[in-house]
Write a protein that holds these residues in place. Structure first.
Motif, PDB file in Angstrom:
ATOM      1  N   TRP A 142      37.716  35.858  41.823  1.00  0.00           N
ATOM      2  CA  TRP A 142      36.563  36.731  41.599  1.00  0.00           C
ATOM      3  C   TRP A 142      35.315  36.162  42.280  1.00  0.00           C
ATOM      4  CZ3 TRP A 142      36.991  37.126  35.514  1.00  0.00           C
ATOM      5  CH2 TRP A 142      38.263  37.626  35.173  1.00  0.00           C
ATOM      6  N   LEU A 143      35.141  34.848  42.160  1.00  0.00           N
ATOM      7  CA  LEU A 143      33.978  34.210  42.778  1.00  0.00           C
ATOM      8  C   LEU A 143      34.103  34.220  44.301  1.00  0.00           C
ATOM      9  CD1 LEU A 143      33.683  31.184  40.332  1.00  0.00           C
ATOM     10  CD2 LEU A 143      32.082  33.097  40.485  1.00  0.00           C
ATOM     11  N   LYS A 144      35.281  33.909  44.789  1.00  0.00           N
ATOM     12  CA  LYS A 144      35.495  33.833  46.239  1.00  0.00           C
ATOM     13  C   LYS A 144      35.294  35.186  46.904  1.00  0.00           C
ATOM     14  CE  LYS A 144      38.874  32.227  49.671  1.00  0.00           C
ATOM     15  NZ  LYS A 144      40.225  31.627  49.860  1.00  0.00           N
ATOM     16  N   THR A 145      35.743  36.254  46.254  1.00  0.00           N
ATOM     17  CA  THR A 145      35.630  37.591  46.846  1.00  0.00           C
ATOM     18  C   THR A 145      34.332  38.292  46.455  1.00  0.00           C
ATOM     19  OG1 THR A 145      36.911  38.518  45.000  1.00  0.00           O
ATOM     20  CG2 THR A 145      38.122  37.899  47.006  1.00  0.00           C
ATOM     21  N   GLY A 146      33.469  37.610  45.707  1.00  0.00           N
ATOM     22  CA  GLY A 146      32.141  38.146  45.426  1.00  0.00           C
ATOM     23  C   GLY A 146      32.099  39.296  44.456  1.00  0.00           C
ATOM     24  N   ILE A 147      33.000  39.316  43.448  1.00  0.00           N
ATOM     25  CA  ILE A 147      32.950  40.392  42.460  1.00  0.00           C
ATOM     26  C   ILE A 147      32.433  39.877  41.112  1.00  0.00           C
ATOM     27  CG2 ILE A 147      34.674  41.849  43.568  1.00  0.00           C
ATOM     28  CD1 ILE A 147      36.772  40.769  41.619  1.00  0.00           C
ATOM     29  N   ARG A 185      47.581  39.264  36.614  1.00  0.00           N
ATOM     30  CA  ARG A 185      46.318  38.772  37.195  1.00  0.00           C
ATOM     31  C   ARG A 185      45.673  39.842  38.067  1.00  0.00           C
ATOM     32  NH1 ARG A 185      48.849  33.649  36.753  1.00  0.00           N
ATOM     33  NH2 ARG A 185      50.159  34.029  38.568  1.00  0.00           N
ATOM     34  N   ASP A 186      46.484  40.515  38.847  1.00  0.00           N
ATOM     35  CA  ASP A 186      45.955  41.577  39.714  1.00  0.00           C
ATOM     36  C   ASP A 186      45.363  42.720  38.886  1.00  0.00           C
ATOM     37  OD1 ASP A 186      46.764  40.129  41.912  1.00  0.00           O
ATOM     38  OD2 ASP A 186      48.575  41.327  42.288  1.00  0.00           O
ATOM     39  N   ASN A 187      45.958  42.998  37.736  1.00  0.00           N
ATOM     40  CA  ASN A 187      45.422  44.054  36.871  1.00  0.00           C
ATOM     41  C   ASN A 187      44.012  43.719  36.394  1.00  0.00           C
ATOM     42  OD1 ASN A 187      47.859  45.453  37.048  1.00  0.00           O
ATOM     43  ND2 ASN A 187      48.678  44.551  35.173  1.00  0.00           N
ATOM     44  N   ILE A 188      43.844  42.483  35.922  1.00  0.00           N
ATOM     45  CA  ILE A 188      42.521  42.068  35.428  1.00  0.00           C
ATOM     46  C   ILE A 188      41.511  42.050  36.573  1.00  0.00           C
ATOM     47  CG2 ILE A 188      41.225  40.209  34.337  1.00  0.00           C
ATOM     48  CD1 ILE A 188      43.090  41.674  32.425  1.00  0.00           C
ATOM     49  N   THR A 189      41.935  41.540  37.720  1.00  0.00           N
ATOM     50  CA  THR A 189      41.033  41.502  38.878  1.00  0.00           C
ATOM     51  C   THR A 189      40.616  42.911  39.293  1.00  0.00           C
ATOM     52  OG1 THR A 189      41.972  39.418  39.685  1.00  0.00           O
ATOM     53  CG2 THR A 189      40.841  40.802  41.301  1.00  0.00           C
ATOM     54  N   ALA A 190      41.531  43.853  39.230  1.00  0.00           N
ATOM     55  CA  ALA A 190      41.210  45.234  39.605  1.00  0.00           C
ATOM     56  C   ALA A 190      40.155  45.831  38.665  1.00  0.00           C
ATOM     57  CB  ALA A 190      42.480  46.088  39.587  1.00  0.00           C
ATOM     58  N   ILE A 191      40.238  45.500  37.380  1.00  0.00           N
ATOM     59  CA  ILE A 191      39.240  45.997  36.427  1.00  0.00           C
ATOM     60  C   ILE A 191      37.876  45.387  36.729  1.00  0.00           C
ATOM     61  CG2 ILE A 191      38.572  46.092  34.000  1.00  0.00           C
ATOM     62  CD1 ILE A 191      41.583  45.949  33.313  1.00  0.00           C
ATOM     63  N   VAL A 192      37.860  44.068  36.964  1.00  0.00           N
ATOM     64  CA  VAL A 192      36.601  43.384  37.273  1.00  0.00           C
ATOM     65  C   VAL A 192      35.974  43.976  38.533  1.00  0.00           C
ATOM     66  CG1 VAL A 192      35.570  41.169  37.948  1.00  0.00           C
ATOM     67  CG2 VAL A 192      37.291  41.247  36.126  1.00  0.00           C
ATOM     68  N   TYR A 238      38.279  53.640  32.370  1.00  0.00           N
ATOM     69  CA  TYR A 238      37.634  53.777  31.068  1.00  0.00           C
ATOM     70  C   TYR A 238      36.528  52.738  30.889  1.00  0.00           C
ATOM     71  CZ  TYR A 238      37.168  54.246  25.988  1.00  0.00           C
ATOM     72  OH  TYR A 238      36.678  54.441  24.726  1.00  0.00           O
ATOM     73  N   LEU A 239      36.847  51.480  31.172  1.00  0.00           N
ATOM     74  CA  LEU A 239      35.857  50.420  30.998  1.00  0.00           C
ATOM     75  C   LEU A 239      34.710  50.549  31.999  1.00  0.00           C
ATOM     76  CD1 LEU A 239      38.196  47.376  30.263  1.00  0.00           C
ATOM     77  CD2 LEU A 239      36.677  48.530  28.654  1.00  0.00           C
ATOM     78  N   SER A 240      35.025  50.944  33.214  1.00  0.00           N
ATOM     79  CA  SER A 240      33.955  51.106  34.206  1.00  0.00           C
ATOM     80  C   SER A 240      33.053  52.279  33.834  1.00  0.00           C
ATOM     81  CB  SER A 240      34.533  51.284  35.613  1.00  0.00           C
ATOM     82  OG  SER A 240      35.281  52.479  35.718  1.00  0.00           O
ATOM     83  N   ALA A 241      33.607  53.307  33.170  1.00  0.00           N
ATOM     84  CA  ALA A 241      32.778  54.425  32.718  1.00  0.00           C
ATOM     85  C   ALA A 241      31.774  53.965  31.661  1.00  0.00           C
ATOM     86  CB  ALA A 241      33.663  55.543  32.164  1.00  0.00           C
ATOM     87  N   ILE A 242      32.208  53.071  30.770  1.00  0.00           N
ATOM     88  CA  ILE A 242      31.295  52.529  29.759  1.00  0.00           C
ATOM     89  C   ILE A 242      30.215  51.684  30.420  1.00  0.00           C
ATOM     90  CG2 ILE A 242      31.134  50.923  27.819  1.00  0.00           C
ATOM     91  CD1 ILE A 242      33.893  51.924  26.925  1.00  0.00           C
ATOM     92  N   ALA A 243      30.616  50.831  31.359  1.00  0.00           N
ATOM     93  CA  ALA A 243      29.630  50.008  32.079  1.00  0.00           C
ATOM     94  C   ALA A 243      28.660  50.883  32.864  1.00  0.00           C
ATOM     95  CB  ALA A 243      30.352  49.033  33.007  1.00  0.00           C
TER      96      ALA A 243
END
Length: 555
Positions: free
Chosen positions: A278-283, A223-230, A172-177
């Motif tokens: 997020w920074l280390k994996t470049g997202i 934490r994994d949930n938030i990272t997956a959204i990012v 849903y959020l990625s569709a808005i972005a």
């Protein structure tokens, strides 16, 4: 000799002015649209109301440009509502005074156009997980995501949130972005509140955890949930427009440091943001941590971000709303110290929350920025991890004189097919030093021409470069060069010298020190601080006389 001393005094005054700022520094302001906190104060309920609303935003952008800001974080999704015509959510109440009411124009499109006119980047600021309190959701009615997708929403402490553990939330959020990135010429997508709410350990997501937890520890699962959204949003945006910067504003302290406690309020364990990952994996391209703290709750944690940024940008958010705020008043010197600290420790800029306090010049803050910290323009750095190849330089440049100044013209190179803008420089010294921020006349010019309407244009040397959407900059096109019959003044560098030329170096009294042939870089390294007279004789026996100033301060 007297003429030379006058030139020296002028150059020294110029050099003192140039010491203020670096060429690259992100300078950002958050413009909050929820409740019209920063904008808009007037409602778009008529043609006159629309004009007032537009004029108000233009005045704010003019002030930011005058203060040499370069980035606007413009609140685009608020609490389950938006400031543009969307397929997913309805118009925010703050625009036209009523939830869902069309303001009669596209505020996001207008804001982007006005930012770009002023050389400002616009990053669409999206509030991610919160949907709104009970009142806001009731006003949204059938338009609310709570009504459309109830299984994706959780009620907690009299407010509604998207459930980060539900896989549909990322979609849903990625569709808005994706919608914003596809439909608008934005420079960035900025994710706010991309986390669990305060008191997140009590967030009522047990049902979701039982369904999707797969044996994980619940904290790590969150934490994994938030990272997956990012990650989903980052990849979606980059697949459409790789030059669009994706950023977030995490809680200002990542976790406890070795020496200082976060006092229970941090990104990692309190709200489940694994920002270093997020920074280390470049997202993430840039983070704007909300560092609205003082003393040892600010400085050690700013260093912690800097030491773990993995080549991306860290721009601390400074809490200027604490200036003259109820019983939590901060002295203006607190913000000044934080700016000094971020610069001294090579962080990538500053962001200010909120824009209202810049517009009101609270405690003289905006004056201090304009006259001291931001006295020269600064560019957003190039996003070299995405693309590091500079575009071709402009070509066929010329200068013409008008009644009120000069007009510069150039052409886009035939070999350049990409979307580019242009950066314009001017200096009393030739060649123009592009690393000196004081020489920047215009950060970003979209057309192939520029008018400089000022009487102060005599003896200026002009150059223009191409800038691609990633921020890479071309070699300069020099629009004018010094008359070879006139003495040329240079600081710490010599102009381009024809191969086979002979070079005589004299001290200021005219005594010859040594001769060489076509090795200008070695000359600069040999010379101590001082003033030198240089004579260059080209292979065709043309002579150029140069006064060279060597100063270690700018070498």
């Amino acid at each position: 000799m007297q003429k030379l001393l006058i030139i020296l005094s002028l150059l020294l005054a110029f050099a003192q002015k140039t010491s203020a700022t670096e060429k690259y520094e992100i300078r950002a302001a958050w413009i909050t649209t929820i409740g019209g906190l920063d904008w808009p104060a007037s409602k778009a309920t008529s043609a006159y109301g629309i004009k007032r609303q537009k004029d108000e935003l233009c005045r704010q952008l003019d002030i930011l440009k005058e203060a040499n800001f370069n980035t606007v974080l413009f609140q685009t999704r608020l609490r389950g509502d938006v400031v543009y015509p969307s397929l997913y959510e309805t118009f925010a109440e703050s625009l036209a005074g009523e939830t869902g009411r069309n303001p009669g124009y596209d505020p996001l499109k207008f804001a982007i156009e006005e930012c770009h006119k002023r050389g400002l980047e616009l990053h669409a600021w999206i509030v991610c997980i919160p949907i709104g309190n009970d009142r806001q959701v009731k006003l949204l009615g059938k338009s609310s995501v709570v009504k459309k997708n109830p299984d994706m929403c959780i009620h907690f402490k009299k407010a509604w949130y998207l459930d980060p553990g539900n896989p549909n939330t990322a979609g849903y959020l990625s569709a808005i972005a994706k919608e914003i990135t596809t439909c608008y010429d934005i420079d960035g997508i900025h994710l706010d509140y991309i986390r669990y709410p305060e008191d997140g350990e009590n967030f009522p997501d047990n049902k979701t955890f039982r369904k999707y937890g797969k044996g994980k520890d619940i904290s790590q699962w969150r934490r994994d949930n938030i990272t997956a959204i990012v990650r989903r949003i980052y990849n979606e945006v980059k697949s459409i427009k790789p030059w669009v910067k994706v950023s977030s504003s995490p809680v200002g302290k990542y976790n406890d440091t070795r020496r200082y406690s976060s006092k229970g309020w941090n990104a990692y364990s309190a709200v489940y943001q694994d920002v270093k990952l997020w920074l280390k994996t470049g997202i993430q391209d840039v983070i704007f941590p909300m560092m609205y703290f003082r003393d040892n709750q600010f400085y050690p944690f700013a260093l912690d971000w800097q030491e773990n940024k993995h080549g991306r940008w860290v721009v601390p958010g400074l809490g200027i709303y604490f200036l003259k705020y109820k019983n939590h008043e901060w002295d203006i010197n607190e913000i000044m110290r934080q700016i000094y600290f971020t610069r001294r420790n090579k962080l990538d800029g500053q962001a200010f929350f909120r824009n209202e306090f810049l517009m009101k010049n609270t405690c003289g803050l905006t004056d201090s920025l304009t006259n001291k910290f931001y006295s020269s323009p600064a560019a957003v750095p190039p996003m070299t991890w995405q693309d590091s190849i500079p575009p071709s330089p402009p070509c066929n440049g010329n200068i013409s004189y008008t009644a009120d100044g000069i007009a510069l013209k150039w052409e886009k190179p035939d070999s350049c097919k990409e979307d580019i803008s242009y950066r314009i420089y001017a200096s009393t010294v030739y060649p123009v030093d592009m690393d000196n921020a004081n020489n920047i006349i215009c950060l970003k010019n979209s057309s192939n021409g520029f008018k400089y309407t000022s009487s102060d244009y005599d003896n200026l040397f002009w150059a223009v470069t191409s800038i691609d959407r990633f921020g890479n900059e071309s070699c300069p096109l020099e629009l004018n060069t010094p008359d070879s019959n006139e003495p040329l003044v240079c600081v710490n560098k010599l102009p381009e010298i024809m191969e086979g030329s002979s070079i005589i170096i004299n001290d200021i009294t005219g005594i010859e020190l040594f001769r060489t042939q076509n090795e200008p870089e070695k000359i600069i390294k040999k010379l101590k601080e001082g003033i030198y007279k240089i004579q260059i004789t080209s292979p065709d026996n043309k002579i150029r006389n140069i006064t060279l100033f060597i100063t270690d301060k700018y070498r």
